[in-house]
Design a protein around this motif. Structure first.
Motif, PDB file in Angstrom:
ATOM      1  N   PRO A 178       9.582  19.038  68.681  1.00  0.00           N
ATOM      2  CA  PRO A 178       9.795  20.484  68.660  1.00  0.00           C
ATOM      3  C   PRO A 178       8.835  21.208  67.729  1.00  0.00           C
ATOM      4  O   PRO A 178       8.512  20.728  66.640  1.00  0.00           O
ATOM      5  N   ASP A 179       8.396  22.364  68.170  1.00  0.00           N
ATOM      6  CA  ASP A 179       7.520  23.218  67.374  1.00  0.00           C
ATOM      7  C   ASP A 179       8.030  24.649  67.525  1.00  0.00           C
ATOM      8  O   ASP A 179       7.772  25.288  68.547  1.00  0.00           O
ATOM      9  N   PRO A 180       8.798  25.155  66.521  1.00  0.00           N
ATOM     10  CA  PRO A 180       9.059  24.593  65.195  1.00  0.00           C
ATOM     11  C   PRO A 180      10.138  23.508  65.212  1.00  0.00           C
ATOM     12  O   PRO A 180      10.845  23.333  66.196  1.00  0.00           O
ATOM     13  N   ARG A 181      10.240  22.811  64.090  1.00  0.00           N
ATOM     14  CA  ARG A 181      11.157  21.685  63.920  1.00  0.00           C
ATOM     15  C   ARG A 181      12.266  22.066  62.953  1.00  0.00           C
ATOM     16  O   ARG A 181      12.038  22.726  61.945  1.00  0.00           O
ATOM     17  N   GLY A 182      13.487  21.623  63.256  1.00  0.00           N
ATOM     18  CA  GLY A 182      14.602  21.849  62.352  1.00  0.00           C
ATOM     19  C   GLY A 182      14.685  20.758  61.306  1.00  0.00           C
ATOM     20  O   GLY A 182      14.729  19.567  61.653  1.00  0.00           O
ATOM     21  N   VAL A 183      14.688  21.128  60.042  1.00  0.00           N
ATOM     22  CA  VAL A 183      14.731  20.151  58.953  1.00  0.00           C
ATOM     23  C   VAL A 183      15.686  20.622  57.867  1.00  0.00           C
ATOM     24  O   VAL A 183      15.905  21.822  57.666  1.00  0.00           O
TER      25      VAL A 183
END
Length: 240
Positions: A61-66
């Motif tokens: 994913p772009d953006p990524r959940g962190v």
């Protein structure tokens, strides 16, 4: 220590990934070596067919959940309800995966093939569960892959209010206790539910930097055997 499987025969690099597109490849297999190579490269598998069936997609994913050190937010209500649960690690991995794969859940994607692939990784020491227990009963939890200071969360479930959130808080406390602020929890996509706990979005390029640093950290010993959350975890500066 986890057992390193045979290497994958597939090219799982992100060199041709298009910025802003989450699905970066289709095909390959779910062998342990393929899965580990994917996580180390910033990818994870999820079927693109009906109910998560074939063909297998590889996502970044772009953006990524962190969830990053210092970002965890535990609300007053969650602090109250969390005290009702006991946190355990790897005492019911199969049950946690089954709870996450419940066919009555909307958007179910954990097929028997996917569940079996993570069971093999669990046997090799790479896949782990963090569980919430109440009165001797499993009421929630999550599972994912641990490599160095990375915990790549795959799914979570609950049968009691806040049980899955309590498992995520328990995961962070365990990482803090051994690694301080040198860890990374990957949740794949940001959701409102996860955002309430402090999950943020970062560009893929930034995620890969965070991933590289996390992979250089020692594997926490908590993943070496069944345990419970320590009573006095070490907190990084700025944690809430």
């Amino acid at each position: 220590m986890p057992l390193e499987p045979l290497p994958t025969a597939w090219d799982l690099s992100l060199e041709r990934a298009v910025p802003g597109e989450d699905l970066v490849g289709v095909g390959a297999d779910l062998e342990p070596g393929t899965l580990l190579a994917a996580y180390r490269a910033g990818l994870f598998p999820m079927g693109v067919g009906r109910h998560g069936g074939p063909p297998m997609g590889w996502w970044s994913p772009d953006p990524r959940g962190v969830l990053l050190p210092g970002d965890l937010h535990v609300s007053r209500s969650l602090r109250r309800t969390r005290s009702r649960f006991e946190t355990r690690v790897d005492t019911a991995f199969g049950q946690v995966v089954a709870g996450c794969a419940d066919p009555s859940r909307p958007g179910r994607w954990i097929t028997p093939a996917v569940g079996g692939a993570y069971a093999r990784l669990h046997e090799l020491g790479w896949a782990h569960s963090v569980e919430s227990w109440q009165d001797g009963r499993l009421v929630g939890g999550l599972y994912g892959i641990a490599i160095g200071g990375l915990f790549a969360g795959e799914s979570m479930f609950h049968h009691a209010t806040d049980a899955s959130k309590a498992a995520l808080v328990g995961l962070v406390r365990l990482l803090e206790a051994e690694l301080g602020d040198r860890w990374l929890v990957d949740v794949q996509w940001h959701t409102r539910h996860l955002g309430s706990l402090g999950v943020r979005e970062v560009p893929r390029s930034r995620y890969l930097q965070l991933l590289g640093a996390a992979l250089q950290q020692p594997l926490p010993q908590v993943w070496s055997g069944a345990t419970q959350e320590p009573p006095t975890p070490r907190m990084p500066r700025g944690a809430r």
